[in-house]
Every structure is written in C-alpha cells, then in structure tokens.
Design a protein around this motif. Structure first.
Motif, PDB file in Angstrom:
ATOM      1  N   ARG A 123      12.689   2.288  -3.841  1.00 30.41           N
ATOM      2  CA  ARG A 123      12.036   1.096  -3.286  1.00 30.41           C
ATOM      3  C   ARG A 123      10.569   1.386  -2.954  1.00 30.41           C
ATOM      4  O   ARG A 123       9.702   0.553  -3.207  1.00 30.41           O
ATOM      5  N   ALA A 124      10.304   2.556  -2.403  1.00 33.98           N
ATOM      6  CA  ALA A 124       8.913   2.919  -2.083  1.00 33.98           C
ATOM      7  C   ALA A 124       8.072   2.993  -3.359  1.00 33.98           C
ATOM      8  O   ALA A 124       6.914   2.552  -3.375  1.00 33.98           O
ATOM      9  N   LEU A 125       8.637   3.523  -4.430  1.00 33.20           N
ATOM     10  CA  LEU A 125       7.943   3.613  -5.712  1.00 33.20           C
ATOM     11  C   LEU A 125       7.636   2.212  -6.258  1.00 33.20           C
ATOM     12  O   LEU A 125       6.523   1.931  -6.716  1.00 33.20           O
ATOM     13  N   ILE A 126       8.619   1.325  -6.179  1.00 34.89           N
ATOM     14  CA  ILE A 126       8.430  -0.050  -6.654  1.00 34.89           C
ATOM     15  C   ILE A 126       7.368  -0.758  -5.814  1.00 34.89           C
ATOM     16  O   ILE A 126       6.479  -1.423  -6.346  1.00 34.89           O
ATOM     17  N   GLU A 127       7.464  -0.610  -4.496  1.00 34.65           N
ATOM     18  CA  GLU A 127       6.499  -1.270  -3.608  1.00 34.65           C
ATOM     19  C   GLU A 127       5.085  -0.748  -3.836  1.00 34.65           C
ATOM     20  O   GLU A 127       4.124  -1.523  -3.862  1.00 34.65           O
ATOM     21  N   ALA A 165       3.861   0.540  -6.626  1.00 35.27           N
ATOM     22  CA  ALA A 165       3.401   0.004  -7.912  1.00 35.27           C
ATOM     23  C   ALA A 165       2.993  -1.459  -7.760  1.00 35.27           C
ATOM     24  O   ALA A 165       1.977  -1.898  -8.308  1.00 35.27           O
ATOM     25  N   PHE A 166       3.767  -2.203  -6.992  1.00 33.87           N
ATOM     26  CA  PHE A 166       3.454  -3.611  -6.750  1.00 33.87           C
ATOM     27  C   PHE A 166       2.110  -3.758  -6.046  1.00 33.87           C
ATOM     28  O   PHE A 166       1.266  -4.565  -6.438  1.00 33.87           O
ATOM     29  N   LEU A 167       1.882  -2.970  -5.015  1.00 31.09           N
ATOM     30  CA  LEU A 167       0.634  -3.059  -4.262  1.00 31.09           C
ATOM     31  C   LEU A 167      -0.567  -2.667  -5.128  1.00 31.09           C
ATOM     32  O   LEU A 167      -1.646  -3.244  -5.003  1.00 31.09           O
ATOM     33  N   GLU A 168      -0.364  -1.716  -6.023  1.00 32.33           N
ATOM     34  CA  GLU A 168      -1.444  -1.353  -6.946  1.00 32.33           C
ATOM     35  C   GLU A 168      -1.789  -2.530  -7.857  1.00 32.33           C
ATOM     36  O   GLU A 168      -2.968  -2.764  -8.166  1.00 32.33           O
ATOM     37  N   LEU A 169      -0.778  -3.285  -8.269  1.00 31.63           N
ATOM     38  CA  LEU A 169      -1.033  -4.458  -9.111  1.00 31.63           C
ATOM     39  C   LEU A 169      -1.734  -5.567  -8.327  1.00 31.63           C
ATOM     40  O   LEU A 169      -2.589  -6.270  -8.867  1.00 31.63           O
ATOM     41  N   VAL A 170      -1.378  -5.706  -7.039  1.00 28.54           N
ATOM     42  CA  VAL A 170      -2.002  -6.740  -6.198  1.00 28.54           C
ATOM     43  C   VAL A 170      -3.476  -6.412  -5.952  1.00 28.54           C
ATOM     44  O   VAL A 170      -4.266  -7.305  -5.661  1.00 28.54           O
ATOM     45  N   GLU A 171      -3.848  -5.163  -6.088  1.00 27.67           N
ATOM     46  CA  GLU A 171      -5.270  -4.801  -6.015  1.00 27.67           C
ATOM     47  C   GLU A 171      -6.044  -5.477  -7.152  1.00 27.67           C
ATOM     48  O   GLU A 171      -7.224  -5.747  -7.034  1.00 27.67           O
ATOM     49  N   THR A 193       4.098  -9.759 -12.699  1.00 30.54           N
ATOM     50  CA  THR A 193       5.384  -9.958 -13.376  1.00 30.54           C
ATOM     51  C   THR A 193       6.265  -8.722 -13.209  1.00 30.54           C
ATOM     52  O   THR A 193       5.771  -7.616 -12.952  1.00 30.54           O
ATOM     53  N   VAL A 194       7.553  -8.943 -13.392  1.00 30.15           N
ATOM     54  CA  VAL A 194       8.503  -7.825 -13.322  1.00 30.15           C
ATOM     55  C   VAL A 194       8.176  -6.806 -14.407  1.00 30.15           C
ATOM     56  O   VAL A 194       8.220  -5.597 -14.172  1.00 30.15           O
ATOM     57  N   GLN A 195       7.812  -7.274 -15.595  1.00 31.93           N
ATOM     58  CA  GLN A 195       7.501  -6.345 -16.680  1.00 31.93           C
ATOM     59  C   GLN A 195       6.324  -5.440 -16.329  1.00 31.93           C
ATOM     60  O   GLN A 195       6.365  -4.227 -16.547  1.00 31.93           O
ATOM     61  N   GLU A 196       5.262  -6.029 -15.793  1.00 26.67           N
ATOM     62  CA  GLU A 196       4.114  -5.214 -15.371  1.00 26.67           C
ATOM     63  C   GLU A 196       4.535  -4.200 -14.317  1.00 26.67           C
ATOM     64  O   GLU A 196       4.096  -3.049 -14.338  1.00 26.67           O
ATOM     65  N   LEU A 197       5.375  -4.648 -13.423  1.00 25.02           N
ATOM     66  CA  LEU A 197       5.802  -3.794 -12.320  1.00 25.02           C
ATOM     67  C   LEU A 197       6.640  -2.623 -12.809  1.00 25.02           C
ATOM     68  O   LEU A 197       6.398  -1.471 -12.412  1.00 25.02           O
ATOM     69  N   ILE A 198       7.600  -2.882 -13.676  1.00 26.68           N
ATOM     70  CA  ILE A 198       8.440  -1.776 -14.142  1.00 26.68           C
ATOM     71  C   ILE A 198       7.646  -0.818 -15.031  1.00 26.68           C
ATOM     72  O   ILE A 198       7.896   0.390 -15.043  1.00 26.68           O
ATOM     73  N   ARG A 241       4.424  -0.159 -14.577  1.00 30.10           N
ATOM     74  CA  ARG A 241       3.591   0.611 -13.646  1.00 30.10           C
ATOM     75  C   ARG A 241       4.416   1.655 -12.899  1.00 30.10           C
ATOM     76  O   ARG A 241       3.980   2.785 -12.706  1.00 30.10           O
ATOM     77  N   ALA A 242       5.630   1.266 -12.477  1.00 33.56           N
ATOM     78  CA  ALA A 242       6.483   2.188 -11.709  1.00 33.56           C
ATOM     79  C   ALA A 242       7.239   3.158 -12.612  1.00 33.56           C
ATOM     80  O   ALA A 242       7.834   4.122 -12.120  1.00 33.56           O
ATOM     81  N   ASP A 243       7.228   2.891 -13.925  1.00 27.50           N
ATOM     82  CA  ASP A 243       7.944   3.713 -14.910  1.00 27.50           C
ATOM     83  C   ASP A 243       9.439   3.768 -14.583  1.00 27.50           C
ATOM     84  O   ASP A 243      10.045   4.835 -14.485  1.00 27.50           O
ATOM     85  N   ILE A 244       9.997   2.576 -14.393  1.00 26.83           N
ATOM     86  CA  ILE A 244      11.437   2.452 -14.159  1.00 26.83           C
ATOM     87  C   ILE A 244      11.985   1.420 -15.141  1.00 26.83           C
ATOM     88  O   ILE A 244      11.216   0.693 -15.786  1.00 26.83           O
ATOM     89  N   CYS A 245      13.294   1.353 -15.245  1.00 25.43           N
ATOM     90  CA  CYS A 245      13.887   0.350 -16.133  1.00 25.43           C
ATOM     91  C   CYS A 245      14.115  -0.952 -15.354  1.00 25.43           C
ATOM     92  O   CYS A 245      14.134  -0.965 -14.121  1.00 25.43           O
TER      93      CYS A 245
END
Length: 199
Positions: free
Chosen positions: A15-19, A21-27, A35-40, A42-46
């Motif tokens: 969850r910390a990794l996802i969050e 990555a999300f905050l980096e995108l919000v920058e 989007t979920v695709q951008e997020l996964i 960035r976080a390098d998860i499935c």
C-alpha cells in the motif's frame, strides 16, 4: 501467527508503494486524471495487486485522506485533559502544526492545484468538530455556540490557509515558530470573538 504478521507487513509495504507512486503522479497531473494503468506502471506492480488493496483511484484517494483525518482526530482527542492554553501556547494548534510537519508533502499535494479541492474542507471540518467538543466540555455553561463558530472559522480557516501556503510554496518552515504565530492569532481571536479580554 508469524505468517500473518509477515503478510500484514507485506500488505502495508505494498500500500505504501502504491500510495507513493500515486503521489508522484499527482506531482505531474490532476488527481482525477491519474489512471490505474499509469499507477501500476509507476509502482511496477500488476493490476491484480492494485485491486487487492483498492477498488479504484477514488478509493485510494479516500484511503490516503481518511488516514490523515484519523490522525488529526486522534491527536486532538488526546488533548481532552489538557488545558486550552499552556503558557500562552495552544496544544490543539501545536498538534495540527506537528501533523503538517510530519506530512508536509502530502498536504502540499492534496491541497495543491492537482489535488482534491474537497480535502481541505473535510480537514478543517474535522478539526472544528473535535475542538468544538473539547471546548464544550471545558467551558461548560459558558460555551457560546455562535461565538465559537465565528472564532473557529477565523482560527482554523486562517491557520490552515497559512500552513497550506507555506507547504504549497515549499518554503523552509520553522514549525515551532509557525505554532507560536498561529497561537498569537488564536489569542487575538479569543479577544475579538469570545470576549476574553484577559488574554
């Protein structure tokens, strides 16, 4: 038992990794355009990993925001035995300022131009609700609802605006000094709105 603890730590790390990555995108872009695709990516998860923890992007945003709201509520509720002022300082203001000190980047993003325009209102409302309850108990029959509401709008709205501006402009912040300045503002508000002339 050990396996469960390991799974919990793993889930927290994910969850910390996802969050993060999300905050980096919000920058880079508005919160509602991530989007979920951008997020996964960035976080390098499935995708399955993301949906194991969150229903969608709004659920992720809500999770991040609710954690901050719980933290401020808990910090303020722990002041139920503390006086409103201690040597001219306000423990409630210090608690909020300390939260900004711990999570400055998060506040900057949530309240910034790419953030959630409703978060600041929810944050201020949470502070208002808890401090109102604390004052009601401490002031008893002297509590004046209308005066307190006006006072709170002045102190909470003004104080949070100052903190948000400092975070948004990424200025070097002396949080102890910020707490003192906001405390002086609160004391002035008590004189003006609550009629406490002895302050």
């Amino acid at each position: 038992m050990r396996a469960t603890a390991g799974e919990n730590r793993s889930a927290r790390r994910t969850r910390a990794l996802i969050e993060q990555a999300f905050l980096e995108l919000v920058e880079q872009k508005p919160i509602h355009k991530v989007t979920v695709q951008e997020l996964i990516d960035r976080a390098d998860i499935c995708r399955t990993t993301f949906y194991t923890h969150y229903q969608d992007i709004p659920d992720l945003v809500d999770s991040i925001e609710q954690a901050l709201l719980r933290e401020v509520r808990t910090a303020l509720e722990e002041l139920d035995q503390a006086p409103i002022r201690v040597n001219g300082e306000y423990p409630a203001i210090q608690a909020v300022v300390e939260l900004y000190a711990r999570h400055g980047d998060l506040f900057r993003l949530l309240n910034g131009e790419n953030g959630d325009p409703k978060f600041d209102e929810r944050f201020q409302n949470t502070i208002y609700e808890v401090t109102r309850e604390l004052r009601m108990v401490k002031e008893g029959t002297d509590f004046d609802e209308l005066r307190h509401k006006l006072y709170s709008c002045y102190v909470i709205g003004g104080g949070i605006s100052v903190l948000n501006r400092l975070m948004y402009e990424e200025l070097p912040v002396d949080f102890r000094q910020a707490s003192s300045v906001l405390g002086a503002m609160a004391a002035a508000g008590e004189r003006v709105f609550l009629g406490l002339e002895h302050l």
